[in-house]
Design an enzyme around this catalytic site. Structure first.
Site, PDB file in Angstrom:
ATOM      1  N   GLU A  83       0.867  -7.318  12.811  1.00 11.86           N
ATOM      2  CA  GLU A  83      -0.522  -7.737  13.816  1.00 11.86           C
ATOM      3  C   GLU A  83      -1.138  -9.145  13.780  1.00 11.86           C
ATOM      4  OE1 GLU A  83      -3.532  -4.773  13.484  1.00 11.86           O
ATOM      5  OE2 GLU A  83      -4.512  -5.515  14.367  1.00 11.86           O
TER       6      GLU A  83
ATOM      7  N   ARG B 139       0.290  -1.537  -0.349  1.00 11.25           N
ATOM      8  CA  ARG B 139       0.349   0.023  -0.175  1.00 11.25           C
ATOM      9  C   ARG B 139       0.834   1.320   0.078  1.00 11.25           C
ATOM     10  NH1 ARG B 139      -3.692  -1.824   4.552  1.00 11.25           N
ATOM     11  NH2 ARG B 139      -2.518  -4.159   4.441  1.00 11.25           N
TER      12      ARG B 139
HETATM   13  O1  LIG Z   1       2.963  -1.128  12.002  1.00 12.50           O
HETATM   14  P1  LIG Z   1       3.137  -2.736  11.325  1.00 12.50           P
HETATM   15  O2  LIG Z   1       2.313  -3.601  12.746  1.00 12.50           O
HETATM   16  O3  LIG Z   1       3.930  -4.038  10.704  1.00 12.50           O
HETATM   17  O4  LIG Z   1       1.694  -2.794   9.699  1.00 12.50           O
HETATM   18  C1  LIG Z   1       1.387  -1.411   9.503  1.00 12.50           C
HETATM   19  C2  LIG Z   1       1.279  -2.368   7.902  1.00 12.50           C
HETATM   20  O5  LIG Z   1       0.320  -3.403   7.646  1.00 12.50           O
HETATM   21  C3  LIG Z   1      -0.126  -3.524   6.242  1.00 12.50           C
HETATM   22  O6  LIG Z   1       1.027  -4.466   5.674  1.00 12.50           O
HETATM   23  P2  LIG Z   1       0.663  -5.996   5.056  1.00 12.50           P
HETATM   24  O7  LIG Z   1       1.591  -6.273   5.942  1.00 12.50           O
HETATM   25  O8  LIG Z   1      -0.536  -6.427   5.733  1.00 12.50           O
HETATM   26  O9  LIG Z   1       0.400  -5.941   3.205  1.00 12.50           O
HETATM   27  P3  LIG Z   1       0.294  -5.384   2.447  1.00 12.50           P
HETATM   28  O10 LIG Z   1       0.028  -3.996   2.691  1.00 12.50           O
HETATM   29  O11 LIG Z   1       0.650  -6.253   1.346  1.00 12.50           O
HETATM   30  O12 LIG Z   1      -1.193  -5.603   2.553  1.00 12.50           O
HETATM   31  C4  LIG Z   1       0.075  -2.077   6.513  1.00 12.50           C
HETATM   32  O13 LIG Z   1      -0.232  -1.441   5.034  1.00 12.50           O
HETATM   33  C5  LIG Z   1       1.188  -1.837   6.635  1.00 12.50           C
HETATM   34  O14 LIG Z   1       2.570  -2.022   5.818  1.00 12.50           O
HETATM   35  N1  LIG Z   2      -5.451  -2.923  11.590  1.00 17.42           N
HETATM   36  C1  LIG Z   2      -4.993  -2.759  10.389  1.00 17.42           C
HETATM   37  N2  LIG Z   2      -5.862  -3.201   9.101  1.00 17.42           N
HETATM   38  C2  LIG Z   2      -5.024  -2.629   8.036  1.00 17.42           C
HETATM   39  N3  LIG Z   2      -4.006  -2.609   7.630  1.00 17.42           N
HETATM   40  C3  LIG Z   2      -3.058  -3.210   8.763  1.00 17.42           C
HETATM   41  N4  LIG Z   2      -2.317  -3.787   9.388  1.00 17.42           N
HETATM   42  C4  LIG Z   2      -1.910  -3.833  10.529  1.00 17.42           C
HETATM   43  N5  LIG Z   2      -3.387  -3.973  10.546  1.00 17.42           N
HETATM   44  C5  LIG Z   2      -3.901  -3.054   9.889  1.00 17.42           C
END
Ligand SMILES: O=P(O)(O)OC[C@H]1O[C@H](OP(=O)(O)OP(=O)(O)O)[C@H](O)[C@@H]1O
Ligand SMILES: Nc1ncnc2[nH]cnc12
Length: 168
Positions: free
Chosen positions: A105, A68
Protein backbone atom coordinates in the site's frame (compact mmCIF):
# COMPACT_ATOMS: atom_id res chain seq x y z
CA UNK A 1 -16.69 -18.08 12.73
CA UNK A 2 -20.30 -17.04 13.36
CA UNK A 3 -21.11 -14.37 15.95
CA UNK A 4 -21.70 -15.87 19.38
CA UNK A 5 -19.58 -18.95 18.60
CA UNK A 6 -16.44 -17.17 19.83
CA UNK A 7 -17.86 -16.24 23.25
CA UNK A 8 -17.41 -12.52 22.65
CA UNK A 9 -13.69 -12.87 22.06
CA UNK A 10 -13.74 -11.22 18.63
CA UNK A 11 -15.56 -8.19 20.05
CA UNK A 12 -12.88 -7.89 22.75
CA UNK A 13 -10.10 -8.23 20.18
CA UNK A 14 -11.64 -5.57 17.92
CA UNK A 15 -11.98 -3.11 20.77
CA UNK A 16 -8.31 -3.64 21.77
CA UNK A 17 -7.11 -2.49 18.32
CA UNK A 18 -6.67 1.14 17.36
CA UNK A 19 -6.47 3.11 14.12
CA UNK A 20 -3.92 5.90 13.63
CA UNK A 21 -4.79 8.20 10.70
CA UNK A 22 -2.05 9.39 8.32
CA UNK A 23 0.66 6.91 9.37
CA UNK A 24 3.19 6.30 7.90
CA UNK A 25 1.96 8.59 5.08
CA UNK A 26 -0.97 11.00 4.59
CA UNK A 27 -4.13 9.11 3.70
CA UNK A 28 -3.16 5.79 5.31
CA UNK A 29 -5.43 4.61 8.16
CA UNK A 30 -2.87 2.58 10.09
CA UNK A 31 -4.32 -0.44 11.92
CA UNK A 32 -2.24 -0.67 15.10
CA UNK A 33 -1.99 -4.02 16.91
CA UNK A 34 0.32 -2.76 19.68
CA UNK A 35 -2.69 -1.85 21.84
CA UNK A 36 -3.92 -5.45 21.48
CA UNK A 37 -0.57 -6.63 22.89
CA UNK A 38 -1.13 -4.47 25.98
CA UNK A 39 -4.32 -6.42 26.76
CA UNK A 40 -3.28 -9.93 27.83
CA UNK A 41 -6.80 -11.36 27.52
CA UNK A 42 -7.36 -10.00 24.01
CA UNK A 43 -3.84 -11.07 22.95
CA UNK A 44 -4.37 -14.60 24.31
CA UNK A 45 -7.85 -14.80 22.75
CA UNK A 46 -6.33 -13.90 19.37
CA UNK A 47 -3.76 -16.69 19.58
CA UNK A 48 -6.32 -19.15 20.99
CA UNK A 49 -8.78 -18.58 18.13
CA UNK A 50 -6.08 -19.50 15.61
CA UNK A 51 -4.90 -22.45 17.70
CA UNK A 52 -8.48 -23.79 17.91
CA UNK A 53 -8.85 -23.42 14.14
CA UNK A 54 -5.61 -25.24 13.26
CA UNK A 55 -5.29 -27.91 15.99
CA UNK A 56 -5.87 -31.29 14.34
CA UNK A 57 -5.43 -29.70 10.90
CA UNK A 58 -2.25 -31.67 10.26
CA UNK A 59 -0.26 -28.43 9.92
CA UNK A 60 3.51 -28.97 9.93
CA UNK A 61 4.66 -25.37 9.24
CA UNK A 62 3.63 -22.00 10.61
CA UNK A 63 5.30 -19.35 8.47
CA UNK A 64 5.37 -15.87 10.04
CA UNK A 65 5.83 -12.68 8.02
CA UNK A 66 8.30 -10.08 9.34
CA UNK A 67 7.69 -8.13 11.43
CA UNK A 68 4.21 -8.40 12.84
CA UNK A 69 3.65 -12.03 11.89
CA UNK A 70 6.48 -12.82 14.32
CA UNK A 71 4.30 -11.57 17.19
CA UNK A 72 1.54 -14.14 16.65
CA UNK A 73 3.13 -16.97 14.68
CA UNK A 74 5.50 -18.63 17.18
CA UNK A 75 2.83 -19.03 19.89
CA UNK A 76 0.51 -20.65 17.38
CA UNK A 77 3.29 -22.95 16.12
CA UNK A 78 4.19 -24.12 19.64
CA UNK A 79 0.56 -24.74 20.56
CA UNK A 80 -0.21 -26.85 17.47
CA UNK A 81 3.13 -28.65 17.40
CA UNK A 82 4.37 -27.20 14.10
CA UNK A 83 7.74 -25.76 13.13
CA UNK A 84 8.00 -21.97 12.84
CA UNK A 85 9.54 -20.56 9.66
CA UNK A 86 10.37 -16.82 9.56
CA UNK A 87 9.79 -15.06 6.24
CA UNK A 88 12.13 -12.09 6.47
CA UNK A 89 12.83 -8.80 4.73
CA UNK A 90 15.94 -8.81 2.47
CA UNK A 91 19.44 -9.51 3.76
CA UNK A 92 18.35 -10.61 7.26
CA UNK A 93 18.63 -14.39 6.89
CA UNK A 94 22.20 -15.71 7.02
CA UNK A 95 21.80 -18.89 4.97
CA UNK A 96 20.89 -19.53 1.34
CA UNK A 97 17.50 -17.99 0.55
CA UNK A 98 14.76 -17.83 -2.06
CA UNK A 99 13.15 -14.39 -2.59
CA UNK A 100 9.86 -12.88 -3.80
CA UNK A 101 9.30 -9.17 -4.51
CA UNK A 102 5.89 -7.55 -3.92
CA UNK A 103 4.06 -4.18 -3.98
CA UNK A 104 2.68 -2.61 -0.77
CA UNK A 105 0.00 0.00 0.00
CA UNK A 106 2.90 2.38 0.74
CA UNK A 107 5.88 1.09 -1.25
CA UNK A 108 7.44 -2.17 -2.41
CA UNK A 109 9.42 -4.85 -0.60
CA UNK A 110 10.75 -8.40 -0.80
CA UNK A 111 10.44 -11.49 1.40
CA UNK A 112 13.04 -14.21 1.82
CA UNK A 113 12.97 -17.74 3.23
CA UNK A 114 15.81 -20.11 4.04
CA UNK A 115 16.31 -22.93 1.57
CA UNK A 116 15.60 -26.20 3.39
CA UNK A 117 13.28 -24.68 6.02
CA UNK A 118 10.26 -26.15 4.24
CA UNK A 119 10.07 -29.56 2.57
CA UNK A 120 7.92 -31.01 -0.19
CA UNK A 121 4.71 -32.23 1.41
CA UNK A 122 4.77 -29.79 4.35
CA UNK A 123 1.33 -28.39 5.15
CA UNK A 124 1.63 -24.69 5.98
CA UNK A 125 -0.32 -21.80 7.35
CA UNK A 126 0.98 -18.25 6.92
CA UNK A 127 0.49 -15.83 9.81
CA UNK A 128 0.48 -12.04 9.71
CA UNK A 129 -1.26 -9.24 11.55
CA UNK A 130 -3.06 -7.78 8.55
CA UNK A 131 -4.11 -8.25 4.92
CA UNK A 132 -4.54 -5.08 2.86
CA UNK A 133 -3.82 -5.57 -0.86
CA UNK A 134 -2.77 -9.18 -0.25
CA UNK A 135 0.56 -8.59 -1.99
CA UNK A 136 2.63 -9.65 1.01
CA UNK A 137 0.66 -12.85 1.53
CA UNK A 138 0.87 -13.66 -2.19
CA UNK A 139 4.66 -13.35 -2.03
CA UNK A 140 4.70 -15.56 1.07
CA UNK A 141 2.50 -18.18 -0.61
CA UNK A 142 4.79 -18.19 -3.65
CA UNK A 143 7.84 -18.79 -1.45
CA UNK A 144 6.24 -21.73 0.35
CA UNK A 145 4.84 -23.28 -2.81
CA UNK A 146 8.19 -22.91 -4.62
CA UNK A 147 9.68 -24.93 -1.75
CA UNK A 148 7.06 -27.66 -2.24
CA UNK A 149 4.72 -26.90 0.67
CA UNK A 150 0.93 -26.86 0.46
CA UNK A 151 -0.41 -23.56 1.84
CA UNK A 152 -3.56 -24.63 3.66
CA UNK A 153 -4.64 -21.15 4.78
CA UNK A 154 -3.44 -17.63 5.57
CA UNK A 155 -4.25 -16.44 9.09
CA UNK A 156 -4.50 -12.69 9.71
CA UNK A 157 -5.92 -10.74 12.63
CA UNK A 158 -7.17 -7.77 10.56
CA UNK A 159 -8.57 -7.36 7.07
CA UNK A 160 -8.57 -3.99 5.28
CA UNK A 161 -11.25 -4.99 2.74
CA UNK A 162 -11.29 -1.77 0.72
CA UNK A 163 -7.70 -2.48 -0.34
CA UNK A 164 -8.20 -6.09 -1.38
CA UNK A 165 -7.47 -5.91 -5.11
CA UNK A 166 -6.40 -9.49 -5.73
CA UNK A 167 -8.87 -12.17 -6.68
CA UNK A 168 -8.70 -15.53 -4.91
O1 LIG B 1 -1.67 -6.92 2.21
P1 LIG B 1 -0.54 -5.98 1.96
O2 LIG B 1 -0.94 -4.78 1.15
O3 LIG B 1 0.64 -6.66 1.35
O4 LIG B 1 -0.07 -5.37 3.35
C1 LIG B 1 0.03 -6.12 4.54
C2 LIG B 1 1.42 -6.09 5.11
O5 LIG B 1 1.82 -4.74 5.45
C3 LIG B 1 2.28 -4.71 6.79
O6 LIG B 1 3.63 -4.96 6.91
P2 LIG B 1 4.76 -3.94 6.45
O7 LIG B 1 5.21 -4.28 5.09
O8 LIG B 1 4.30 -2.56 6.71
O9 LIG B 1 5.97 -4.34 7.38
P3 LIG B 1 6.28 -4.36 8.96
O10 LIG B 1 5.41 -5.45 9.55
O11 LIG B 1 7.71 -4.72 8.96
O12 LIG B 1 5.95 -3.01 9.50
C4 LIG B 1 1.51 -5.82 7.46
O13 LIG B 1 2.12 -6.25 8.66
C5 LIG B 1 1.49 -6.88 6.40
O14 LIG B 1 2.65 -7.68 6.41
N1 LIG C 1 -3.52 0.25 6.79
C1 LIG C 1 -2.54 -0.47 7.30
N2 LIG C 1 -2.36 -0.52 8.64
C2 LIG C 1 -1.34 -1.27 9.16
N3 LIG C 1 -0.50 -1.98 8.43
C3 LIG C 1 -0.66 -1.96 7.09
N4 LIG C 1 0.01 -2.57 6.10
C4 LIG C 1 -0.54 -2.20 4.94
N5 LIG C 1 -1.57 -1.38 5.13
C5 LIG C 1 -1.67 -1.21 6.48
Amino acid sequence: MSSGEDGGRITGIKSALRVIPNFPKPGIMFQDITTLLLDPKAFKDTVDLFVERYTNGNISVVAGIEARGFIFGPSIALAIGAKFVPLRKPKKLPGEVISEKYILEYGSDCLEMHVGAVKTGDRAIIVDDLIATGGTLCAAMNLLERAGAKVVECACVIEVPELKVLSS
